[in-house]
Scaffold this active site. Structure first.
Site, PDB file in Angstrom:
ATOM      1  N   ARG A  15     132.592  13.092  -5.784  1.00 32.94           N
ATOM      2  CA  ARG A  15     133.879  12.879  -5.142  1.00 32.94           C
ATOM      3  C   ARG A  15     133.843  13.427  -3.712  1.00 32.94           C
ATOM      4  NH1 ARG A  15     137.535  15.623  -9.736  1.00 32.94           N
ATOM      5  NH2 ARG A  15     135.629  16.899  -9.841  1.00 32.94           N
ATOM      6  N   LYS A  75     135.967  20.282  -5.235  1.00 31.00           N
ATOM      7  CA  LYS A  75     135.659  21.375  -6.149  1.00 31.00           C
ATOM      8  C   LYS A  75     135.570  22.705  -5.416  1.00 31.00           C
ATOM      9  CE  LYS A  75     135.127  21.379  -9.870  1.00 31.00           C
ATOM     10  NZ  LYS A  75     136.186  21.648 -10.894  1.00 31.00           N
ATOM     11  N   TYR A  94     140.447  22.188  -5.415  1.00 27.58           N
ATOM     12  CA  TYR A  94     140.574  22.807  -6.728  1.00 27.58           C
ATOM     13  C   TYR A  94     139.834  24.137  -6.670  1.00 27.58           C
ATOM     14  CZ  TYR A  94     142.264  18.463  -8.890  1.00 27.58           C
ATOM     15  OH  TYR A  94     143.008  17.361  -9.228  1.00 27.58           O
ATOM     16  N   HIS A  96     140.474  26.965  -9.431  1.00 31.65           N
ATOM     17  CA  HIS A  96     140.257  27.467 -10.795  1.00 31.65           C
ATOM     18  C   HIS A  96     139.655  28.870 -10.762  1.00 31.65           C
ATOM     19  CE1 HIS A  96     141.287  23.597 -12.548  1.00 31.65           C
ATOM     20  NE2 HIS A  96     140.424  23.005 -11.748  1.00 31.65           N
ATOM     21  N   GLU A 118     145.415  22.873  -8.249  1.00 35.66           N
ATOM     22  CA  GLU A 118     145.889  22.929  -9.633  1.00 35.66           C
ATOM     23  C   GLU A 118     147.137  23.760  -9.830  1.00 35.66           C
ATOM     24  OE1 GLU A 118     142.897  26.344  -9.318  1.00 35.66           O
ATOM     25  OE2 GLU A 118     143.057  24.286  -8.564  1.00 35.66           O
ATOM     26  N   ASP A 270     137.162  24.318 -17.089  1.00 32.14           N
ATOM     27  CA  ASP A 270     137.436  24.754 -15.719  1.00 32.14           C
ATOM     28  C   ASP A 270     138.151  26.099 -15.692  1.00 32.14           C
ATOM     29  OD1 ASP A 270     136.335  22.915 -13.901  1.00 32.14           O
ATOM     30  OD2 ASP A 270     137.915  21.469 -14.310  1.00 32.14           O
TER      31      ASP A 270
END
Length: 370
Positions: A15, A75, A94, A96, A118, A270
């Protein structure tokens, strides 16, 4: 603002943070966008498309990070990227963070403003930037589970849809949120027998109404989870507590009650995973076996379908990226509560309570820092 888009370096992560349409919108707003050469290749986006949208192509990731005031990724940064982060930079991706203390430390030391997709909320308290990837991961979970149920890959040799004269497989989904709902949709579409467990009875009532009783719904408790798992061919872990480590709802003892060759797909990986036996895997080495149960715990599942995932993600991240780029940052965050909820680190402090509690570190109210 100068916005940077580096190429993703996580294992088999294809991505990309911005698509050409998003680049065009930011350039139209008066910003400069730097894109690492080849960043969009995995999603089928050519460098020429970025140039046509107004981006400047940069040869090296180090240069993208060094020259940008805000980095837009997909990510969380991995170890090789920690030193690339710049002091007081904005990182929009993201994150996490709950199970990642090393990354948290790197963000705090560089005083990076870590804005996590998130944990950004909308006016209803929903998680608009988590939703599209949860939809993708939920749908993929049943497909990859069905694949690893094949005997050559360690599975018990069950076809979830069954055939005339042979019953279908049993799919058990723990968690009735976006991931669980999409897993249920695909599993039911394949013809499997589907059970969804959740602690929220109102959510179970909604799922029962949505699927017109075609799916079994159960209140999630130790007894019901154990009983459901003992008959399951495929278990999907779809548990989410925003920003916090996932609760370990699946114990090693429960795992031993599962049928040999059954499959566990832990989409909650995750956030650390919802099984005691979960450890993050990659697309290069996606599965392992514990007590005869095949575990699929890839931490970036949607990265395997990057064309769909990238465009779905950009449809929801772009408005927030434009707001962050508009600045000044402190003013933007004071004005936008949903975006403020996305800030996990700021000025060397952890500003998201669930992350601080998961890592047993001090928590600071963002409003006071602003």
């Amino acid at each position: 603002m100068r916005v940077g888009v580096p190429r993703e370096v996580k294992d088999h992560e294809y991505r990309v943070g911005l698509i050409p349409a998003s680049v065009h919108a930011l350039v139209e707003d008066g910003h400069e966008v730097l894109v690492e050469r080849g960043a969009g290749e995995g999603s089928g986006i050519l460098d020429e498309e970025y140039e046509a949208a107004g981006a400047s192509l940069v040869e090296a990731a180090d240069d993208v990070w060094a020259r940008s005031e805000m980095i837009v990724k997909v990510k969380e940064p991995v170890a090789v990227e920690f030193d690339r982060m710049q002091r007081d930079q904005i990182l929009f991706t993201y994150l996490h963070l709950a199970p990642l203390p090393e990354l948290t430390t790197a963000l705090l030391e560089k005083k990076v403003t870590g804005v996590a997709y998130e944990t950004i909320t909308d006016r209803t308290g929903g998680l608009p930037l988590l939703t599209p990837m949860s939809e993708v991961a939920g749908r993929m979970a049943v497909l990859v589970g069905n694949y690893y149920l094949q005997r050559p890959y360690g599975g018990r040799g069950t076809l979830l849809c069954g055939v005339p004269g042979v019953p279908p497989g049993d799919v058990v989904i723990i968690g009735g949120g976006i991931v669980g709902l999409n897993s249920a949709r695909v599993a039911l579409g394949l013809g499997a027998r589907v059970t969804v467990l959740d602690t929220n009875v109102s959510r179970l009532r909604y799922i029962d109404d949505l699927f017109r009783g075609a799916i079994t719904t159960l209140a999630s408790n130790h007894h019901n989870v154990m009983a459901a798992m003992s008959r399951a061919d495929l278990v999907v872990g779809a548990v989410l507590i925003p920003g916090r480590s996932a609760p370990k709802l699946i114990s090693r003892a429960m795992l031993k009650e599962m049928k040999p060759g059954s499959v566990l797909v832990d989409v909650a990986v995750d956030q650390g995973g919802c099984a005691e036996t979960t450890r993050a895997t990659t697309h290069s080495d996606p599965v392992y076996e514990v007590d005869g149960v095949v575990h699929y715990c890839v931490a970036n599942m949607p990265g395997a379908v990057p064309r769909t995932s990238t465009f779905a993600l950009n449809s929801v991240t772009l408005p927030f990226a434009r707001t962050l780029a508009r600045g000044p940052l402190s003013e933007v965050l004071r004005e936008d509560e949903g975006l403020r909820n996305g800030v996990n680190t700021y000025a060397g402090r952890i500003t998201y309570r669930a992350v601080a509690e998961s890592q047993e570190r001090p928590f600071s109210e963002l409003g006071e820092l602003l």
